[in-house]
Motif scaffolding. Structure first.
Motif, PDB file in Angstrom:
ATOM      1  N   GLU A   6       0.989  -1.553  -0.222  1.00 52.63           N
ATOM      2  CA  GLU A   6       0.081   0.016   0.231  1.00 52.63           C
ATOM      3  C   GLU A   6       0.976   1.080  -0.390  1.00 52.63           C
ATOM      4  O   GLU A   6       2.055   1.889   0.937  1.00 52.63           O
ATOM      5  N   PRO A   7       0.718   2.503  -0.931  1.00 57.44           N
ATOM      6  CA  PRO A   7       1.110   3.569  -0.968  1.00 57.44           C
ATOM      7  C   PRO A   7       1.731   4.065   0.480  1.00 57.44           C
ATOM      8  O   PRO A   7       0.426   4.000   1.327  1.00 57.44           O
ATOM      9  N   SER A   8       2.415   5.074   1.301  1.00 58.70           N
ATOM     10  CA  SER A   8       2.700   5.948   2.765  1.00 58.70           C
ATOM     11  C   SER A   8       3.599   6.174   2.556  1.00 58.70           C
ATOM     12  O   SER A   8       4.444   6.312   1.678  1.00 58.70           O
ATOM     13  N   SER A   9       3.768   7.169   3.304  1.00 61.81           N
ATOM     14  CA  SER A   9       5.318   8.260   3.125  1.00 61.81           C
ATOM     15  C   SER A   9       6.161   7.761   3.363  1.00 61.81           C
ATOM     16  O   SER A   9       6.290   6.280   3.738  1.00 61.81           O
ATOM     17  N   LYS A  11       7.521   6.283   1.347  1.00 63.83           N
ATOM     18  CA  LYS A  11       7.609   5.084  -0.277  1.00 63.83           C
ATOM     19  C   LYS A  11       8.011   5.462  -1.455  1.00 63.83           C
ATOM     20  O   LYS A  11       7.255   6.735  -1.666  1.00 63.83           O
ATOM     21  N   ILE A  31       6.821   9.556  -2.193  1.00 69.58           N
ATOM     22  CA  ILE A  31       5.950  10.321  -1.051  1.00 69.58           C
ATOM     23  C   ILE A  31       6.134  10.934  -0.079  1.00 69.58           C
ATOM     24  O   ILE A  31       6.938  10.027  -0.030  1.00 69.58           O
ATOM     25  N   GLU A  33       3.631  12.978   1.253  1.00 64.12           N
ATOM     26  CA  GLU A  33       2.499  13.054   2.425  1.00 64.12           C
ATOM     27  C   GLU A  33       1.156  12.163   1.854  1.00 64.12           C
ATOM     28  O   GLU A  33       1.685  11.804   0.680  1.00 64.12           O
ATOM     29  N   TYR A  34       0.756  11.041   2.493  1.00 65.40           N
ATOM     30  CA  TYR A  34      -0.167  10.025   2.049  1.00 65.40           C
ATOM     31  C   TYR A  34      -0.987  10.371   3.194  1.00 65.40           C
ATOM     32  O   TYR A  34      -1.262   9.838   4.137  1.00 65.40           O
ATOM     33  N   SER A  35      -2.679  10.539   2.563  1.00 67.40           N
ATOM     34  CA  SER A  35      -3.592  10.778   3.642  1.00 67.40           C
ATOM     35  C   SER A  35      -5.034  10.042   2.278  1.00 67.40           C
ATOM     36  O   SER A  35      -4.666   9.860   1.304  1.00 67.40           O
ATOM     37  N   GLU A  36      -5.638   9.475   3.586  1.00 68.60           N
ATOM     38  CA  GLU A  36      -7.120   9.098   3.074  1.00 68.60           C
ATOM     39  C   GLU A  36      -7.662  10.515   1.516  1.00 68.60           C
ATOM     40  O   GLU A  36      -8.564  10.031   0.806  1.00 68.60           O
ATOM     41  N   THR A  39      -2.338  12.149  -2.321  1.00 69.84           N
ATOM     42  CA  THR A  39      -0.860  12.375  -2.531  1.00 69.84           C
ATOM     43  C   THR A  39      -0.073  13.092  -2.908  1.00 69.84           C
ATOM     44  O   THR A  39      -0.831  13.894  -3.761  1.00 69.84           O
ATOM     45  N   ASP A 147       8.979  -0.051  -0.780  1.00 71.95           N
ATOM     46  CA  ASP A 147       9.789   0.200  -0.006  1.00 71.95           C
ATOM     47  C   ASP A 147      11.481  -0.935  -0.295  1.00 71.95           C
ATOM     48  O   ASP A 147      11.979   0.104   0.775  1.00 71.95           O
TER      49      ASP A 147
END
Length: 187
Positions: A6-9, A11, A31, A33-36, A39, A147
């Motif tokens: 899953e994408p996240s800060s 990665k 990335i 910043e990642y949030s619902e 991105t 990652d």
């Protein structure tokens, strides 16, 4: 088989080899910043013809390359760094990699030649995805999330090698993609 991440800060987003969008052709996006809600990231391997001193004349000797971070807000300058010990500021987005910080402090470090391009990378613009947009693109196989990388890759100035290295780091399932020509019709 590599399990989908899953994408996240922190990665990376790695474009599939034949993506035709010129903004993201053979790109590697960090990335930040990642949030619902969306991105934000920076393309690590699309160098512009600009130097930081071209954009910020007060930093006349700051001959740092500037990268196209993405097609959004190309009138803005952003930076990532791995010199928290010198800056004492920035948001850690991956182990030892920071986004932003006090630009006045960075300006002083630049004027004193106390930081190098291996420690700080500058971008005009950024890459942005709205709510669910990135998830849709990942489902469509536009991006591979990873990652598996070393910080040196993030600060490398070798554009083509960055993409190749992160593809190879994905393992044997993907390594063969690293040898695909940019335009298979020219083979």
């Amino acid at each position: 088989m590599l399990s989908p991440l899953e994408p996240s800060s922190g990665k990376l987003l790695i474009s599939e080899p034949f993506l035709n969008d010129p903004n993201f052709r053979r790109s590697v996006v960090l990335i930040a910043e990642y949030s619902e809600l969306g991105t934000l990231g920076f393309v690590l391997n699309h160098k512009s013809n600009l130097l930081l001193s071209d954009l910020l004349p007060d930093l006349e000797h700051a001959d740092f390359p500037v990268y196209f971070g993405g097609p959004v807000a190309t009138d803005t300058v952003h930076f990532i760094h791995r010199c928290y010990d010198k800056m004492n500021d920035g948001e850690e987005i991956a182990p030892g990699i920071y986004w932003g910080g006090n630009f006045e402090t960075l300006s002083i470090l630049l004027k004193n030649n106390s930081v190098s391009p291996e420690e700080v990378k500058f971008f005009v613009g950024y890459s942005g995805w709205g709510e669910d947009q990135l998830a849709d693109e990942i489902r469509e196989n536009t991006w591979i999330v990873s990652d598996q990388y070393h910080a040196d890759v993030v600060f490398s100035d070798n554009e083509e090698e960055v993409w190749r290295e992160v593809i190879i780091n994905l393992g044997p399932k993907y390594a063969h993609l690293s040898n695909f020509p940019q335009n298979p019709n020219l083979n």
